[in-house]
Design a protein around this motif. Structure first.
Motif, mmCIF file in Angstrom:
data_model
loop_
_atom_site.group_PDB
_atom_site.id
_atom_site.type_symbol
_atom_site.label_atom_id
_atom_site.label_comp_id
_atom_site.label_asym_id
_atom_site.label_seq_id
_atom_site.Cartn_x
_atom_site.Cartn_y
_atom_site.Cartn_z
ATOM 1 N N GLN A 35 0.842 -1.192 0.000
ATOM 2 C CA GLN A 35 0.000 0.000 0.000
ATOM 3 C C GLN A 35 0.882 1.248 0.000
ATOM 4 O OE1 GLN A 35 -2.401 -0.667 3.529
ATOM 5 N NE2 GLN A 35 -4.032 -1.600 2.335
ATOM 6 N N ALA A 36 1.899 1.222 -0.843
ATOM 7 C CA ALA A 36 2.887 2.290 -0.830
ATOM 8 C C ALA A 36 2.283 3.659 -1.148
ATOM 9 C CB ALA A 36 3.998 1.975 -1.836
ATOM 10 N N LEU A 37 1.204 3.693 -1.906
ATOM 11 C CA LEU A 37 0.606 4.977 -2.305
ATOM 12 C C LEU A 37 -0.493 5.445 -1.355
ATOM 13 C CD1 LEU A 37 0.393 4.524 -6.178
ATOM 14 C CD2 LEU A 37 2.125 5.721 -4.843
ATOM 15 N N ASP A 40 -0.005 8.997 -0.154
ATOM 16 C CA ASP A 40 -0.362 10.005 -1.147
ATOM 17 C C ASP A 40 -1.860 10.288 -1.099
ATOM 18 O OD1 ASP A 40 0.435 11.701 -3.379
ATOM 19 O OD2 ASP A 40 -0.720 10.342 -4.616
ATOM 20 N N GLY A 41 -2.656 9.230 -0.978
ATOM 21 C CA GLY A 41 -4.099 9.419 -0.887
ATOM 22 C C GLY A 41 -4.502 10.179 0.361
ATOM 23 N N HIS A 44 -3.973 13.853 -0.015
ATOM 24 C CA HIS A 44 -5.058 14.537 -0.733
ATOM 25 C C HIS A 44 -6.228 14.839 0.206
ATOM 26 C CE1 HIS A 44 -2.781 13.268 -4.206
ATOM 27 N NE2 HIS A 44 -3.591 13.922 -5.007
ATOM 28 N N SER A 198 4.383 10.996 0.838
ATOM 29 C CA SER A 198 4.351 9.565 0.555
ATOM 30 C C SER A 198 5.725 9.057 0.138
ATOM 31 C CB SER A 198 3.330 9.258 -0.552
ATOM 32 O OG SER A 198 3.250 7.872 -0.795
ATOM 33 N N ALA A 199 6.498 9.889 -0.555
ATOM 34 C CA ALA A 199 7.835 9.475 -0.983
ATOM 35 C C ALA A 199 8.743 9.237 0.210
ATOM 36 C CB ALA A 199 8.438 10.544 -1.901
ATOM 37 N N VAL A 202 8.081 5.875 1.753
ATOM 38 C CA VAL A 202 8.351 4.679 0.948
ATOM 39 C C VAL A 202 9.811 4.558 0.535
ATOM 40 C CG1 VAL A 202 7.821 3.536 -1.240
ATOM 41 C CG2 VAL A 202 5.985 4.598 0.100
#
Length: 296
Positions: A35-37, A40-41, A44, A198-199, A202
């Motif tokens: 669920q690496a992203l 990012d969600g 938002h 998010s970066a 991860v």
């Protein structure tokens, strides 16, 4: 050491250290769960919290934290139960969160004077004392969960079915991971920015995985990388006047490239050593070329 003469840099460096610790500490579980992203969600969705904070004339960090937690829990529930159109629901949640943040900010008393860029990409000069207090409290929660429940979270991240059979409360732990991820996004918001956090969750983990072979070692190395690039990016920003979030993320990617380059020959050596050991165990004399390669 002149950098420490400025109060805003003292606050920024403290926030950078906390971000460097907390982001990989939570990110390692997201990477294990593929669920690496997710960060990012959540970033938002946190935009709605920032806009709501401006509208209520409250500290956006606290409001964004509350909204992020609610959004992360909703995302996890969609993942658990939304088997048919879960991806569409998540897309609506992400885009709606970003649009809602922009709309609420425009309706707030600050209006067009609100500095959304500092929340999207990070800003050192705007980290206030109140922000530091909020970041410290939230970071303490993330570290306590990551260390106190590391065995349970590892079991759930590796194999949910096995964890369920052993009696662990899998759903509760999944929700806890989502909550800690939301809190981490809030912690990193002022330094790295919502669009780049998010970066940092991860990339240090992915870099550590290039050279480590156990979960504990990966956790430790990822936290060290996260802290180093956060401090390095913050110091670079002070002297070169470049965006902090982008600098930190690019430094993390550079570390990943270096580790990946070093990992390739190391993996070949390990494979050759394992092959030689297996040959000796089976009573097969390894070829001279293999033996020479292992010594090298």
């Amino acid at each position: 050491m002149e950098i420490l003469d400025h109060a805003f840099m003292q606050r920024a460096l403290l926030a950078a250290v906390l971000v460097g610790i907390t982001a990989p500490a939570v990110g390692i579980h997201l990477v294990q769960r593929r669920q690496a992203l997710m960060g990012d969600g959540i970033g938002h969705v946190a935009m709605t919290g920032v806009g709501l904070g401006f509208l209520m004339s409250a500290n956006p960090v606290w409001v964004a934290g509350a909204v992020s937690i609610a959004g992360a829990v909703l995302m996890e529930l969609i993942r658990m139960y939304g088997r048919t159109r879960g991806d569409i629901a998540l897309a609506l949640l992400f885009y709606g969160g970003m649009a809602g943040g922009v709309l609420l900010t425009s309706l707030s008393p600050a209006g067009s004077n609100a500095n959304l860029v500092s929340y999207l990409f990070g800003s050192l000069a705007t980290v206030s004392e109140e922000d530091v207090v909020a970041i410290c409290v939230l970071a303490a929660f993330v570290v306590a969960v990551s260390l106190g429940l590391r065995r349970q979270l590892f079991a759930v991240s590796q194999d949910e079915e096995f964890a369920r059979v052993t009696g662990l409360p899998v759903r509760a732990l999944n929700l806890l991971v989502a909550v800690t991820a939301a809190v981490t996004v809030t912690v990193a918001m002022r330094v790295v920015g919502l669009l780049l956090v998010s970066a940092l969750m991860v990339v240090p983990v992915a870099a550590a995985q290039q050279l480590t072979r156990s979960f504990r070692a990966t956790f430790a190395v990822a936290v060290l990388i996260g802290t180093a690039v956060s401090l390095g990016g913050t110091v670079t920003t002070y002297y070169q006047d470049v965006p902090p979030g982008a600098t930190i993320v690019l430094l993390a990617i550079a570390v990943f490239v270096v580790f990946a380059t070093l990992a390739a020959p190391l993996a070949r050596r390990r494979a050759r050593a394992a092959q030689a050991a297996q040959g000796a165990h089976d009573g097969v004399r390894p070829s001279p070329g293999t033996a020479d390669d292992v010594k090298v």
